[in-house]
Design a protein around this motif. Structure first.
Motif, PDB file in Angstrom:
ATOM      1  N   MET A   1       0.847  -1.192   0.000  1.00 39.52           N
ATOM      2  CA  MET A   1       0.000   0.000   0.000  1.00 39.52           C
ATOM      3  C   MET A   1       0.877   1.234   0.000  1.00 39.52           C
ATOM      4  O   MET A   1       1.878   1.285   0.716  1.00 39.52           O
ATOM      5  N   TRP A   2       0.482   2.229  -0.820  1.00 41.32           N
ATOM      6  CA  TRP A   2       1.139   3.525  -0.857  1.00 41.32           C
ATOM      7  C   TRP A   2       0.092   4.585  -0.638  1.00 41.32           C
ATOM      8  O   TRP A   2      -0.982   4.556  -1.232  1.00 41.32           O
ATOM      9  N   GLU A   3       0.412   5.547   0.174  1.00 39.84           N
ATOM     10  CA  GLU A   3      -0.514   6.643   0.486  1.00 39.84           C
ATOM     11  C   GLU A   3      -0.139   7.865  -0.355  1.00 39.84           C
ATOM     12  O   GLU A   3       1.040   8.206  -0.481  1.00 39.84           O
ATOM     13  N   PHE A   4      -1.147   8.514  -0.922  1.00 37.46           N
ATOM     14  CA  PHE A   4      -0.949   9.699  -1.757  1.00 37.46           C
ATOM     15  C   PHE A   4      -1.934  10.789  -1.346  1.00 37.46           C
ATOM     16  O   PHE A   4      -3.032  10.492  -0.874  1.00 37.46           O
ATOM     17  N   PRO A   5      -1.580  12.058  -1.584  1.00 39.28           N
ATOM     18  CA  PRO A   5      -2.485  13.143  -1.224  1.00 39.28           C
ATOM     19  C   PRO A   5      -3.693  13.279  -2.151  1.00 39.28           C
ATOM     20  O   PRO A   5      -4.609  14.033  -1.847  1.00 39.28           O
ATOM     21  N   GLY A   6      -3.725  12.554  -3.257  1.00 38.16           N
ATOM     22  CA  GLY A   6      -4.870  12.627  -4.156  1.00 38.16           C
ATOM     23  C   GLY A   6      -4.626  11.857  -5.435  1.00 38.16           C
ATOM     24  O   GLY A   6      -3.536  11.335  -5.677  1.00 38.16           O
ATOM     25  N   ALA A   7      -5.648  11.800  -6.281  1.00 41.09           N
ATOM     26  CA  ALA A   7      -5.590  11.034  -7.524  1.00 41.09           C
ATOM     27  C   ALA A   7      -4.529  11.566  -8.486  1.00 41.09           C
ATOM     28  O   ALA A   7      -3.880  10.787  -9.195  1.00 41.09           O
ATOM     29  N   GLU A   8      -4.334  12.882  -8.514  1.00 46.05           N
ATOM     30  CA  GLU A   8      -3.350  13.465  -9.415  1.00 46.05           C
ATOM     31  C   GLU A   8      -1.934  12.995  -9.065  1.00 46.05           C
ATOM     32  O   GLU A   8      -1.103  12.768  -9.943  1.00 46.05           O
ATOM     33  N   ALA A   9      -1.648  12.876  -7.798  1.00 49.00           N
ATOM     34  CA  ALA A   9      -0.334  12.392  -7.366  1.00 49.00           C
ATOM     35  C   ALA A   9      -0.120  10.951  -7.808  1.00 49.00           C
ATOM     36  O   ALA A   9       0.999  10.573  -8.177  1.00 49.00           O
ATOM     37  N   ILE A  10      -1.175  10.150  -7.791  1.00 49.61           N
ATOM     38  CA  ILE A  10      -1.073   8.762  -8.261  1.00 49.61           C
ATOM     39  C   ILE A  10      -0.778   8.743  -9.749  1.00 49.61           C
ATOM     40  O   ILE A  10       0.059   7.960 -10.212  1.00 49.61           O
ATOM     41  N   GLU A  11      -1.416   9.599 -10.512  1.00 48.65           N
ATOM     42  CA  GLU A  11      -1.148   9.675 -11.954  1.00 48.65           C
ATOM     43  C   GLU A  11       0.311  10.008 -12.210  1.00 48.65           C
ATOM     44  O   GLU A  11       0.959   9.391 -13.064  1.00 48.65           O
ATOM     45  N   ARG A  12       0.839  10.993 -11.496  1.00 47.99           N
ATOM     46  CA  ARG A  12       2.245  11.370 -11.664  1.00 47.99           C
ATOM     47  C   ARG A  12       3.169  10.207 -11.284  1.00 47.99           C
ATOM     48  O   ARG A  12       4.183   9.960 -11.933  1.00 47.99           O
ATOM     49  N   TRP A  13       2.814   9.497 -10.227  1.00 46.53           N
ATOM     50  CA  TRP A  13       3.580   8.329  -9.769  1.00 46.53           C
ATOM     51  C   TRP A  13       3.625   7.260 -10.853  1.00 46.53           C
ATOM     52  O   TRP A  13       4.684   6.775 -11.219  1.00 46.53           O
ATOM     53  N   ARG A  14       2.483   6.909 -11.405  1.00 48.51           N
ATOM     54  CA  ARG A  14       2.390   5.835 -12.396  1.00 48.51           C
ATOM     55  C   ARG A  14       3.073   6.174 -13.717  1.00 48.51           C
ATOM     56  O   ARG A  14       3.413   5.289 -14.474  1.00 48.51           O
ATOM     57  N   GLU A  15       3.252   7.462 -13.997  1.00 45.88           N
ATOM     58  CA  GLU A  15       3.889   7.884 -15.244  1.00 45.88           C
ATOM     59  C   GLU A  15       5.410   7.770 -15.204  1.00 45.88           C
ATOM     60  O   GLU A  15       6.060   7.852 -16.240  1.00 45.88           O
ATOM     61  N   GLN A  16       5.968   7.576 -14.039  1.00 48.16           N
ATOM     62  CA  GLN A  16       7.421   7.529 -13.921  1.00 48.16           C
ATOM     63  C   GLN A  16       7.963   6.173 -14.361  1.00 48.16           C
ATOM     64  O   GLN A  16       7.515   5.129 -13.893  1.00 48.16           O
ATOM     65  N   ARG A  17       8.948   6.235 -15.256  1.00 48.17           N
ATOM     66  CA  ARG A  17       9.533   5.009 -15.816  1.00 48.17           C
ATOM     67  C   ARG A  17      10.082   4.089 -14.727  1.00 48.17           C
ATOM     68  O   ARG A  17       9.914   2.864 -14.779  1.00 48.17           O
ATOM     69  N   ASP A  18      10.738   4.671 -13.712  1.00 52.33           N
ATOM     70  CA  ASP A  18      11.310   3.851 -12.643  1.00 52.33           C
ATOM     71  C   ASP A  18      10.240   3.095 -11.871  1.00 52.33           C
ATOM     72  O   ASP A  18      10.455   1.951 -11.452  1.00 52.33           O
ATOM     73  N   VAL A  19       9.091   3.708 -11.658  1.00 49.07           N
ATOM     74  CA  VAL A  19       7.992   3.030 -10.970  1.00 49.07           C
ATOM     75  C   VAL A  19       7.524   1.839 -11.804  1.00 49.07           C
ATOM     76  O   VAL A  19       7.335   0.729 -11.285  1.00 49.07           O
ATOM     77  N   VAL A  20       7.359   2.054 -13.099  1.00 49.45           N
ATOM     78  CA  VAL A  20       6.932   0.976 -13.996  1.00 49.45           C
ATOM     79  C   VAL A  20       7.938  -0.176 -13.941  1.00 49.45           C
ATOM     80  O   VAL A  20       7.550  -1.345 -13.828  1.00 49.45           O
TER      81      VAL A  20
END
Length: 101
Positions: free
Chosen positions: A56-75
């Motif tokens: 589980m990862w906690e984020f301040p909102g949906a937009e932060a999750i979008e930015r997270w998922r767009e990062q190549r390193d996360v993928v």
């Protein structure tokens, strides 16, 4: 803005548990250093089903999750975790009730 969580449930391949935990920790540490919106990461291990882990990862909102998922390193980190598992279920959740904490 409300708190959102990304959750993943992995059924880890037999004998790959320690490698999986190490890979999750690598993702969590990378995120802590490179994605400050990611907040706290948690990895839970099932007592009843030893091959099952929930992250589980906690984020301040949906937009932060979008930015997270767009990062190549996360993928790449998530691909590594997925390769160690027989099954992966992911979801995004919004906090509705918090008592204590």
């Amino acid at each position: 803005m409300s708190t959102h969580y990304v959750s993943a449930r992995w059924t880890v391949k037999p004998g790959r548990e320690e490698e999986f935990v190490t890979a999750f920790e690598a993702l969590a540490l990378w995120a802590e250093l490179n994605h400050p919106e990611g907040g706290t990461a948690r990895l839970l291990h099932s007592i009843d089903e030893p091959s099952v882990y929930v992250g589980m990862w906690e984020f301040p909102g949906a937009e932060a999750i979008e930015r997270w998922r767009e990062q190549r390193d996360v993928v790449e980190h998530m691909d590594t975790l997925g390769a160690l598992a027989d099954r992966v279920e992911e979801g995004v959740f919004e906090l509705r009730v918090l008592v204590g904490g």
